[in-house]
Design a protein around this motif. Structure first.
Motif, PDB file in Angstrom:
ATOM      1  N   GLU A  34       0.808  -1.221   0.000  1.00 58.52           N
ATOM      2  CA  GLU A  34       0.000   0.000   0.000  1.00 58.52           C
ATOM      3  C   GLU A  34       0.841   1.272   0.000  1.00 58.52           C
ATOM      4  O   GLU A  34       0.489   2.254  -0.654  1.00 58.52           O
ATOM      5  CB  GLU A  34      -0.936   0.005   1.215  1.00 58.52           C
ATOM      6  N   SER A  35       1.953   1.258   0.725  1.00 56.93           N
ATOM      7  CA  SER A  35       2.687   2.521   0.888  1.00 56.93           C
ATOM      8  C   SER A  35       4.190   2.387   0.755  1.00 56.93           C
ATOM      9  O   SER A  35       4.928   3.328   1.042  1.00 56.93           O
ATOM     10  CB  SER A  35       2.366   3.129   2.266  1.00 56.93           C
ATOM     11  N   GLY A  36       4.685   1.203   0.332  1.00 59.82           N
ATOM     12  CA  GLY A  36       6.119   1.027   0.145  1.00 59.82           C
ATOM     13  C   GLY A  36       6.597   1.680  -1.140  1.00 59.82           C
ATOM     14  O   GLY A  36       5.834   2.318  -1.874  1.00 59.82           O
ATOM     15  N   VAL A  37       7.882   1.492  -1.411  1.00 63.19           N
ATOM     16  CA  VAL A  37       8.477   2.100  -2.601  1.00 63.19           C
ATOM     17  C   VAL A  37       8.022   1.336  -3.842  1.00 63.19           C
ATOM     18  O   VAL A  37       8.175   0.118  -3.934  1.00 63.19           O
ATOM     19  CB  VAL A  37      10.016   2.063  -2.511  1.00 63.19           C
ATOM     20  N   ASP A  38       7.439   2.056  -4.804  1.00 62.81           N
ATOM     21  CA  ASP A  38       7.088   1.453  -6.083  1.00 62.81           C
ATOM     22  C   ASP A  38       7.243   2.497  -7.180  1.00 62.81           C
ATOM     23  O   ASP A  38       7.490   3.671  -6.914  1.00 62.81           O
ATOM     24  CB  ASP A  38       5.686   0.842  -6.067  1.00 62.81           C
ATOM     25  N   ARG A  39       7.118   2.079  -8.428  1.00 55.97           N
ATOM     26  CA  ARG A  39       7.436   2.980  -9.545  1.00 55.97           C
ATOM     27  C   ARG A  39       6.620   4.269  -9.570  1.00 55.97           C
ATOM     28  O   ARG A  39       7.173   5.345  -9.820  1.00 55.97           O
ATOM     29  CB  ARG A  39       7.287   2.230 -10.865  1.00 55.97           C
ATOM     30  N   PRO A  40       5.302   4.210  -9.319  1.00 57.68           N
ATOM     31  CA  PRO A  40       4.553   5.462  -9.402  1.00 57.68           C
ATOM     32  C   PRO A  40       5.024   6.548  -8.432  1.00 57.68           C
ATOM     33  O   PRO A  40       4.831   7.739  -8.685  1.00 57.68           O
ATOM     34  CB  PRO A  40       3.119   5.020  -9.056  1.00 57.68           C
ATOM     35  N   CYS A  44      11.304  11.558 -11.000  1.00 57.96           N
ATOM     36  CA  CYS A  44      11.622  11.448 -12.424  1.00 57.96           C
ATOM     37  C   CYS A  44      13.088  11.094 -12.656  1.00 57.96           C
ATOM     38  O   CYS A  44      13.412  10.283 -13.533  1.00 57.96           O
ATOM     39  CB  CYS A  44      11.280  12.752 -13.140  1.00 57.96           C
ATOM     40  N   ALA A  45      13.986  11.674 -11.870  1.00 58.15           N
ATOM     41  CA  ALA A  45      15.405  11.340 -12.025  1.00 58.15           C
ATOM     42  C   ALA A  45      15.659   9.889 -11.642  1.00 58.15           C
ATOM     43  O   ALA A  45      16.445   9.182 -12.292  1.00 58.15           O
ATOM     44  CB  ALA A  45      16.261  12.267 -11.166  1.00 58.15           C
ATOM     45  N   ASN A  46      14.971   9.427 -10.592  1.00 59.83           N
ATOM     46  CA  ASN A  46      15.123   8.029 -10.182  1.00 59.83           C
ATOM     47  C   ASN A  46      14.675   7.099 -11.305  1.00 59.83           C
ATOM     48  O   ASN A  46      15.342   6.112 -11.624  1.00 59.83           O
ATOM     49  CB  ASN A  46      14.294   7.748  -8.929  1.00 59.83           C
ATOM     50  N   LEU A  47      13.519   7.409 -11.883  1.00 61.24           N
ATOM     51  CA  LEU A  47      12.996   6.588 -12.966  1.00 61.24           C
ATOM     52  C   LEU A  47      13.915   6.614 -14.183  1.00 61.24           C
ATOM     53  O   LEU A  47      14.140   5.577 -14.820  1.00 61.24           O
ATOM     54  CB  LEU A  47      11.603   7.065 -13.357  1.00 61.24           C
ATOM     55  N   ALA A  48      14.435   7.769 -14.496  1.00 60.11           N
ATOM     56  CA  ALA A  48      15.321   7.878 -15.658  1.00 60.11           C
ATOM     57  C   ALA A  48      16.536   6.970 -15.500  1.00 60.11           C
ATOM     58  O   ALA A  48      16.968   6.307 -16.454  1.00 60.11           O
ATOM     59  CB  ALA A  48      15.755   9.329 -15.849  1.00 60.11           C
TER      60      ALA A  48
END
Length: 606
Positions: A34-40, A44-48
């Motif tokens: 429910e509240s852990g680290v996930d893509r959404p 933006c820099a992390n995703l890149a």
């Protein structure tokens, strides 16, 4: 079929002993979902950074609703079993796109080979490699980039380590992806005979090397039913494979289609699917009990008396040797696979394999059928045989009888009405013994002790003719705290030779014995270990030791007053070299074998 009352009772015991820890674990994975680290939630820099290495899939990966699978691989090209994984990631990425998802290699884990390090200093890193693999798996999955995972590993510590780390991310759907056993080479019995001749000086080193190469000759797991192949049996019974994946050979169309199906199935049970099946819910108390049951029903490796409790603890579940002991007295022995018989795992598979055993156990009420598996049809799916027919993967029902009743049998005609495990207890502590391959007239051994501090000393005494008598060989300071609990596999040939000569022989140790051990009675994992103040440290040469697998007794027949007054033998100095000094933290903090032999678990409060 109604569940057998003792299976139900043991399961209830596991549930009761686990109640608080399991509740805390389920709360953890619910919070992570429910509240852990996930893509959404990533910036933006992390995703890149996460997308930069996969420009061919980047546009498809950008929408958060599109599932991305993390591949954790134990590939290396030094191990025959793990060399098979060389091209798996690139193939799995193609199969992922077929299913409308993407995949990335999240990380690699080490995979060492006991077969290479057996009897040498590297073996003292073996057990702790499991916890290193668990930590490496956690690092691989820590990025928050994945909505599911595929775990590529097969051998001794690799599967337990992968699962231990992955279970801390139990909100993710995951599938275990095995690589399969090598095709049959020199028969295991013939290989063992050459080893025994070499131990007696009747075969040359070249003859021994020729035999070993003929036995271990290609890619895939070793073909005996040791720890690696016991892993695969347990994964089937826990519902973490695509059904029937355990023993399909590498390089076959069946193996390819099973791996392809694993990727496609992840898409179906994914994070946002209508059939979401997180690993932490699949691995529950019933699944853990199922793993123990099939291990006992097939005479599997004693190493899992350490590994399975460790896996369980990472899911908030407490499993102990009493559970194994009670199950063993209820579960029949349905398979004879080397070292518990002449057949290898390929012959086992041809005769019916894991799916036949599971079908039989389910039909007799000796296995939990109501568990969440990665398979759509639940545990019943694991009782069917996987085949490729007209280029399509299908599962067929088994016939009434197996293909070879010298290898696999039905519940109504087992090799033994009980499994092959016993707990032994007495003034030496608490140990376990695998008796499925031990002749019944050797379940009780009473003989003078000869005490050693390492297996090299035993080999020297054997060569000098000092053990040519009835003897209980006691090898102490071999526990996890002492030297990492290496397997004492090199003791198998000399002890086997002594037994062949007609002597009454047994082994008592606070160390481990390989999943390849067999016909000699071995009281292993003796706890507490010598370095922890265990009474094995009091045994002296000439003490009469009684090992009684019938009554569950292991005791030194020494006057109690004298026994109490004895001091413990001093521990040998800690060895260094081959990196052993780097693992001092793991040794010093290790728990007892029954609790998983792990400093990592002990420090985490598992």
């Amino acid at each position: 079929m109604t569940l057998h009352s003792e299976i139900a009772a043991v399961t209830d015991r596991v549930i009761a002993n686990s109640r608080d820890r399991r509740a805390a674990y389920l709360s953890l994975i619910d919070r992570e979902r429910e509240s852990g680290v996930d893509r959404p939630m990533l910036g933006c820099a992390n995703l890149a950074h996460g997308y930069a290495g996969t420009d061919e899939d980047r546009d498809f990966m950008r929408p958060a609703k599109n599932m991305n699978v993390g591949i954790v691989t134990a590939y290396n090209d030094m191990l025959s079993a793990h060399a098979t994984y060389y091209r798996y990631p690139e193939q799995m990425k193609v199969w992922a796109r077929e299913a409308g998802i993407t995949a990335q290699v999240a990380g690699g884990v080490p995979a060492m080979c006991d077969g290479v390090t057996q009897g040498y200093p590297g073996m003292e890193l073996s057990l702790f490699s499991r916890d290193t693999i668990a930590l490496s798996t956690a690092i691989a999955l820590s990025h928050g980039m994945f909505e599911g995972a595929a775990l590529l590993g097969i051998c001794d510590k690799i599967v337990p380590g992968l699962l231990m780390g992955a279970l801390r991310f139990g909100h993710l759907p995951m599938v275990m992806v095995p690589g399969g056993p090598m095709r049959s080479g020199l028969a295991n019995k013939d290989k063992a005979a050459v080893r025994e001749r070499y131990a007696e000086g009747k075969a040359t080193r070249e003859e021994l090397l020729d035999a070993e190469i003929a036995a271990y000759h290609g890619k895939g797991t070793c073909t005996f039913y040791g720890t690696a192949n016991s892993n695969q049996m347990m994964m089937e019974a826990m519902g973490l494979h695509v059904p029937g994946a355990a023993f399909a050979n590498p390089g076959t169309r069946l193996r390819q289609e099973l791996t392809r199906a694993a990727v496609h199935r992840l898409a179906e049970i994914g994070w946002d699917s209508e059939d979401y099946r997180p690993l932490g819910r699949c691995v529950d108390e019933k699944a853990i009990v199922n793993a123990a049951i099939v291990l006992l029903a097939t005479g599997g490796s004693t190493n899992h008396l350490i590994h399975l409790p460790a896996i369980a603890r990472c899911a908030g579940i407490v499993l102990d040797w009493e559970d194994f002991d009670r199950l063993s007295k209820t579960v029949p022995l349905l398979a004879r696979v080397y070292p518990n018989g002449a057949a290898d795992v390929n012959m086992f598979e041809d005769a019916g394999g894991p799916s036949f055993v599971i079908r039989e156990l389910l039909g007799a009420g000796l296995l939990h059928g109501d568990v969440m598996t990665i398979a759509k049809d639940g545990m019943a799916a694991y009782g069917r045989k996987a085949e490729v027919e007209a280029d399509t993967l299908v599962w067929r029902e088994h016939g009434e009888r197996s293909g070879d009743e010298a290898i696999v049998r039905t519940v109504d005609a087992p090799f033994s009405p009980e499994g092959g495990f016993r707990i032994l207890q007495g003034n030496l502590g608490r140990a376990c013994i695998k008796v499925s391959a031990v002749e019944r007239d050797r379940w009780i051994i009473e003989a003078p002790a000869r005490v050693f501090s390492d297996q090299a000393q035993v080999q020297e005494a054997f060569k000098a003719g000092e053990l040519d008598r009835d003897v209980v060989v006691v090898v102490r300071h071999q526990g996890p705290r002492a030297n990492g609990m290496p397997e004492l596999h090199k003791l198998t040939p000399p002890l086997g030779v002594l037994q062949n000569r007609g002597f009454r022989v047994a082994l008592v140790t606070d160390g481990r014995m390989s999943g390849a051990s067999g016909k000699v009675p071995c009281a292993i994992h003796l706890s507490p270990e010598a370095l922890g103040g265990g009474p094995i440290g009091k045994v002296r040469d000439g003490d009469i030791v009684r090992l009684d697998a019938e009554a569950g007794v292991l005791t030194a027949l020494v006057d109690p007053a004298e026994w109490d007054a004895r001091e413990l033998a001093p521990a040998p100095a800690a060895a260094d070299g081959t990196g052993r000094e780097l693992f001092a933290l793991m040794r010093h903090g290790a728990s007892e074998a029954e609790a998983g032999a792990s400093a990592m678990l002990a420090m985490a409060g598992f």
